[in-house]
Motif scaffolding. Structure first.
Motif, mmCIF file in Angstrom:
data_model
loop_
_atom_site.group_PDB
_atom_site.id
_atom_site.type_symbol
_atom_site.label_atom_id
_atom_site.label_comp_id
_atom_site.label_asym_id
_atom_site.label_seq_id
_atom_site.Cartn_x
_atom_site.Cartn_y
_atom_site.Cartn_z
ATOM 1 N N GLU A 177 0.820 -1.185 -0.080
ATOM 2 C CA GLU A 177 -0.009 0.008 0.119
ATOM 3 C C GLU A 177 0.866 1.420 -0.076
ATOM 4 N N ALA A 178 1.970 1.219 0.738
ATOM 5 C CA ALA A 178 2.797 2.436 0.685
ATOM 6 C C ALA A 178 3.641 2.659 -0.538
ATOM 7 N N GLU A 179 3.501 1.749 -1.359
ATOM 8 C CA GLU A 179 4.205 1.855 -2.786
ATOM 9 C C GLU A 179 3.048 2.225 -3.870
ATOM 10 N N PHE A 180 1.894 1.555 -3.672
ATOM 11 C CA PHE A 180 1.000 1.640 -4.666
ATOM 12 C C PHE A 180 -0.083 2.586 -4.380
ATOM 13 N N GLY A 181 -0.464 2.739 -3.152
ATOM 14 C CA GLY A 181 -1.374 3.861 -2.747
ATOM 15 C C GLY A 181 -2.687 2.645 -2.298
ATOM 16 N N THR A 182 -3.569 3.788 -1.400
ATOM 17 C CA THR A 182 -4.768 2.899 -0.895
ATOM 18 C C THR A 182 -5.783 2.523 -2.053
ATOM 19 N N LEU A 183 -5.924 3.265 -2.985
ATOM 20 C CA LEU A 183 -7.135 3.107 -3.934
ATOM 21 C C LEU A 183 -6.641 1.879 -4.669
ATOM 22 N N VAL A 184 -5.356 1.992 -5.156
ATOM 23 C CA VAL A 184 -4.902 0.802 -6.140
ATOM 24 C C VAL A 184 -5.192 -0.535 -5.117
ATOM 25 N N THR A 185 -4.644 -0.456 -3.895
ATOM 26 C CA THR A 185 -4.623 -1.723 -2.959
ATOM 27 C C THR A 185 -5.901 -2.126 -2.545
ATOM 28 N N LEU A 186 -6.966 -1.275 -2.569
ATOM 29 C CA LEU A 186 -8.318 -1.663 -2.073
ATOM 30 C C LEU A 186 -8.764 -2.131 -3.479
ATOM 31 N N ALA A 187 -8.604 -1.631 -4.501
ATOM 32 C CA ALA A 187 -9.088 -2.099 -5.853
ATOM 33 C C ALA A 187 -8.614 -3.542 -6.333
ATOM 34 N N LEU A 188 -7.469 -3.977 -5.967
ATOM 35 C CA LEU A 188 -6.747 -5.091 -6.180
ATOM 36 C C LEU A 188 -7.318 -6.182 -5.317
ATOM 37 N N PHE A 189 -7.228 -5.812 -3.841
ATOM 38 C CA PHE A 189 -7.423 -6.941 -3.058
ATOM 39 C C PHE A 189 -9.100 -7.310 -2.739
ATOM 40 N N THR A 190 -9.818 -6.552 -3.111
ATOM 41 C CA THR A 190 -11.180 -6.831 -3.117
ATOM 42 C C THR A 190 -11.752 -7.217 -4.456
ATOM 43 N N GLY A 191 -10.729 -7.138 -5.375
ATOM 44 C CA GLY A 191 -11.041 -7.896 -6.695
ATOM 45 C C GLY A 191 -10.224 -8.904 -7.415
ATOM 46 N N PRO A 192 -9.418 -8.467 -8.111
ATOM 47 C CA PRO A 192 -8.354 -9.382 -8.985
ATOM 48 C C PRO A 192 -7.671 -10.358 -8.121
ATOM 49 N N PHE A 193 -7.056 -9.921 -7.289
ATOM 50 C CA PHE A 193 -6.175 -10.585 -6.329
ATOM 51 C C PHE A 193 -7.066 -11.636 -5.615
ATOM 52 N N GLY A 194 -8.274 -11.584 -5.470
ATOM 53 C CA GLY A 194 -8.892 -12.698 -4.939
ATOM 54 C C GLY A 194 -9.614 -13.512 -6.237
ATOM 55 N N LEU A 195 -10.186 -12.925 -7.014
ATOM 56 C CA LEU A 195 -10.878 -13.625 -8.084
ATOM 57 C C LEU A 195 -9.841 -14.355 -9.005
#
Length: 261
Positions: free
Chosen positions: A90-108
């Protein structure tokens, strides 16, 4: 006699309060879901990834299975492993990117690949749950970064490629720890490697969109511990900032501001 390591509650408290927004949000959800299964036992079955029960009306399993855990020990070990890795991401990519990925593609993606392998290759129906799929995804990403600086590490006369470290760890854990999913962990590793190599970074919204959302909603001003697109440590995808000659930098008696959390 060697002394046992001392646990400093103040340092632990300081670390917890420094966690960025999305990291602490996901960790709180993990703990809350575990606590909810104590009075509501059927919640574990509802959230876990059961290949034969994944369909159009139960696609939520692909996103909820990393958040659900079998018991307290399963949850607490995964939290300790996930927190520093997720914080760094999250420190590297930001909160929005982290939220989008870990509630979406990184699970799907790892969940979907696992279901396909279980149903059509292994002909099995093994239930999986737990944030370890995210742990190995992030370990794979970190290993690929380390590979650039240290391509190999030595074990006796042998040189082992650095990128294989999490892969070796997966097999060691599968051998030593009972009831862990080798296939599920490998699916997480695979997505982590694809992310680090840049093959699936198109899944992240364009930076102009992220900046517009942040500015429109004033997320940086409203949300504590929020990491904006402009405050990431290494840039959008790990690109180091351009060096500026010291002679061109105006000197100030005030101390500088640290980037990131």
């Amino acid at each position: 006699m060697p002394s046992l390591p001392q646990i400093n509650p103040l340092r632990i408290r300081s670390y917890v309060f420094r966690l960025p927004l999305c990291t602490r949000l996901l960790l709180v959800i993990i703990v809350a879901l575990w606590a909810a299964t104590i009075p509501v036992d059927w919640l574990r079955e509802w959230a876990s990834l059961i290949p034969d029960k994944v369909g159009l009306t139960s696609m939520h399993r692909l996103n909820t299975f990393p958040l659900m855990h079998l018991n307290f020990l399963h949850m607490i070990f995964n939290i300790f492993a996930l927190a520093p890795l997720l914080e760094r991401f999250e420190a590297e990519f930001g909160t929005l990117v982290t939220l989008a990925l870990f509630t979406g593609p990184f699970g799907l993606l790892p969940g979907g690949i696992y279901v396909l392998l279980e149903k059509y290759v292994l002909r099995s129906n093994t239930t999986v749950m737990g944030a370890s799929v995210w742990v190995f995804l992030l370990l794979a990403s970190e290993a690929m970064k380390t590979q650039k600086a240290n391509p190999n590490f030595s074990i006796g006369p042998y040189k082992i490629p650095t990128w294989t470290t999490p892969l070796i760890l997966v097999f060691i854990i599968s051998f030593l720890v009972p009831n862990v999913s080798l296939v599920g962990h490998l699916c997480g590793l695979g997505i982590g490697y694809l992310w680090a190599l840049g093959y699936i970074k198109f899944l992240v919204p364009h930076e102009k969109i992220l900046r517009w959302v942040e500015g429109k909603l004033n997320l940086l001003g409203r949300l504590p511990h929020y990491v904006s697109v402009d405050q990431k440590t290494y840039g959008r995808y790990g690109v180091l900032p351009t060096a500026v000659p010291l002679s061109n930098v105006s000197r100030s008696p005030e101390p500088g501001q640290r980037l990131g959390p």
